[in-house]
Design an enzyme around this catalytic site. Structure first.
Site, short mmCIF file in Angstrom:
data_model
loop_
_atom_site.label_atom_id
_atom_site.label_comp_id
_atom_site.label_asym_id
_atom_site.label_seq_id
_atom_site.Cartn_x
_atom_site.Cartn_y
_atom_site.Cartn_z
N SER A 6 0.84 -1.19 0.00
CA SER A 6 0.00 0.00 0.00
C SER A 6 0.88 1.24 0.00
O SER A 6 1.64 1.49 0.94
CB SER A 6 -0.89 0.00 1.25
OG SER A 6 -1.36 1.31 1.47
N HIS A 31 -1.05 -1.19 -4.50
CA HIS A 31 -2.33 -0.82 -3.87
C HIS A 31 -2.35 0.68 -3.61
O HIS A 31 -1.48 1.21 -2.91
CB HIS A 31 -2.49 -1.60 -2.57
CG HIS A 31 -3.81 -1.41 -1.88
ND1 HIS A 31 -4.95 -2.10 -2.24
CD2 HIS A 31 -4.18 -0.60 -0.86
CE1 HIS A 31 -5.96 -1.73 -1.46
NE2 HIS A 31 -5.51 -0.81 -0.61
N HIS A 64 -8.06 1.46 -4.43
CA HIS A 64 -9.05 1.28 -3.35
C HIS A 64 -9.69 2.63 -3.06
O HIS A 64 -9.07 3.51 -2.47
CB HIS A 64 -8.29 0.72 -2.12
CG HIS A 64 -9.13 0.58 -0.90
ND1 HIS A 64 -8.57 0.29 0.34
CD2 HIS A 64 -10.47 0.65 -0.69
CE1 HIS A 64 -9.54 0.21 1.25
NE2 HIS A 64 -10.69 0.43 0.65
N MET A 66 -11.85 4.95 -1.08
CA MET A 66 -12.54 5.20 0.18
C MET A 66 -13.17 6.58 0.06
O MET A 66 -12.72 7.56 0.67
CB MET A 66 -11.54 5.13 1.35
CG MET A 66 -11.16 3.70 1.70
SD MET A 66 -9.65 3.60 2.67
CE MET A 66 -8.44 3.56 1.34
N MET A 135 -11.95 -5.57 4.74
CA MET A 135 -11.11 -4.70 5.57
C MET A 135 -10.83 -5.40 6.90
O MET A 135 -11.74 -5.88 7.57
CB MET A 135 -11.82 -3.36 5.85
CG MET A 135 -11.96 -2.43 4.66
SD MET A 135 -10.44 -2.06 3.76
CE MET A 135 -9.43 -1.30 5.04
N ASP A 173 -7.10 -6.29 3.78
CA ASP A 173 -6.38 -5.01 3.85
C ASP A 173 -6.39 -4.47 5.27
O ASP A 173 -7.45 -4.19 5.83
CB ASP A 173 -7.07 -4.02 2.89
CG ASP A 173 -6.37 -2.68 2.79
OD1 ASP A 173 -5.27 -2.52 3.37
OD2 ASP A 173 -6.92 -1.79 2.10
C1 DX5 Z 1 -6.38 1.60 5.30
C2 DX5 Z 1 -5.87 1.33 3.92
C3 DX5 Z 1 -4.80 0.31 3.88
C4 DX5 Z 1 -3.58 0.66 4.67
C5 DX5 Z 1 -2.85 -0.58 5.06
O1 DX5 Z 1 -7.50 2.42 5.25
O2 DX5 Z 1 -6.92 0.88 3.10
O3 DX5 Z 1 -4.48 -0.04 2.55
O4 DX5 Z 1 -2.72 1.49 3.99
O5 DX5 Z 1 -1.76 -0.24 5.84
P1 DX5 Z 1 -1.16 -1.22 6.95
O6 DX5 Z 1 -0.65 -2.42 6.23
O7 DX5 Z 1 -0.11 -0.41 7.59
O8 DX5 Z 1 -2.30 -1.56 7.87
ZN ZN Z 2 -6.44 -0.03 1.10
#
Ligand code: DX5
Ligand code: ZN
Length: 214
Positions: A6, A31, A64, A66, A135, A173
């Site tokens: 990510s 990602h 992704h 959000m 998630m 994720d």
């Molecule tokens: C959270 C994101 C993730 C996040 C994961 O809202 O969607 O992709 O960056 O980061 P880590 O692996 O540090 O939890």
């Molecule tokens: Zn994500």
């Protein structure tokens, strides 16, 4: 296991170089976390930034979203070079219409479920989806703790996908690293996103290789 670092955890002053670094480190997908400060309490980047870093790697770009109104922005993210667009079941956009819009661009569509959303929320759309993203933290920030109690949801999805003979990947994720990935693998996850675990490592290539073994 496919590993998607990510970019949320990268150094944004050199995002292109970070994409190249992850590509060379053996990442399967990139990602990209898009946040609008409304659907989640954080802001990141939009389609123009993705378009700028697109030439830095040939790996699939897993975007992704959000954001509250994903349907409004699908064209932008598709033209920016997304290979996979995932959006939240809890967003304000019509789910079936958004999937149709994404697939109209000839790219893959995924539905994301926040921790409090049950597996069954994805069931009516499974036949049209390429991926379901579960998630394993509340969306919005990197570096949070992996929610192991999401694994029954993964199992439920996997069972339904298998029962219906569908070809839908399950992605997880949030909070995934060497200490948590085994649980995800055991539950049936096909693709793991990893931010902190990869970017904060001294040797990201080694971490990615290790995670890919699951
Ligand atoms: C959270 C994101 C993730 C996040 C994961 O809202 O969607 O992709 O960056 O980061 P880590 O692996 O540090 O939890
Ligand atoms: Zn994500």
């Amino acid at each position: 296991m496919l590993i998607a670092p990510s970019l949320l955890s990268c150094d944004f002053s050199k995002m292109g170089e970070e994409v190249v670094r992850m590509d060379k480190a053996g990442a399967d997908w990139m990602h990209l976390d898009v946040m609008d400060g409304h659907f989640v309490p954080n802001l990141t980047f939009g389609a123009p930034i993705i378009k700028w870093v697109r030439p830095c790697s040939d790996k699939p770009f897993d975007v992704h979203l959000m954001i509250s109104e994903p349907l409004r922005y699908i064209d932008d993210f598709a033209s920016a070079g997304a290979d996979i667009i995932t959006f939240h079941a809890e967003s304000d956009s019509d789910i079936a219409e958004t999937i149709k819009k994404i697939k109209g661009h000839g790219i893959k569509a995924g539905l994301v479920l926040k921790p409090n959303t049950p597996a069954s929320a994805a069931f009516p759309y499974l036949q049209d989806l390429d991926l379901v993203l579960v998630m394993t933290v509340e969306p919005g920030f990197g570096g949070q703790r992996f929610m192991a109690d999401m694994m029954p949801k993964v199992r439920e999805l996997k069972e339904e996908i298998t029962r219906r003979g569908l070809d839908v990947l399950i992605e997880a994720d949030g909070g995934i690293g060497a200490d948590t990935i085994a649980q995800a693998a055991k539950a049936g996850v096909d693709v793991c996103v990893a931010g902190t675990a990869v970017f904060k490592a001294d040797n990201p290539a080694q971490v990615i290789r290790e995670l890919q073994q699951y």
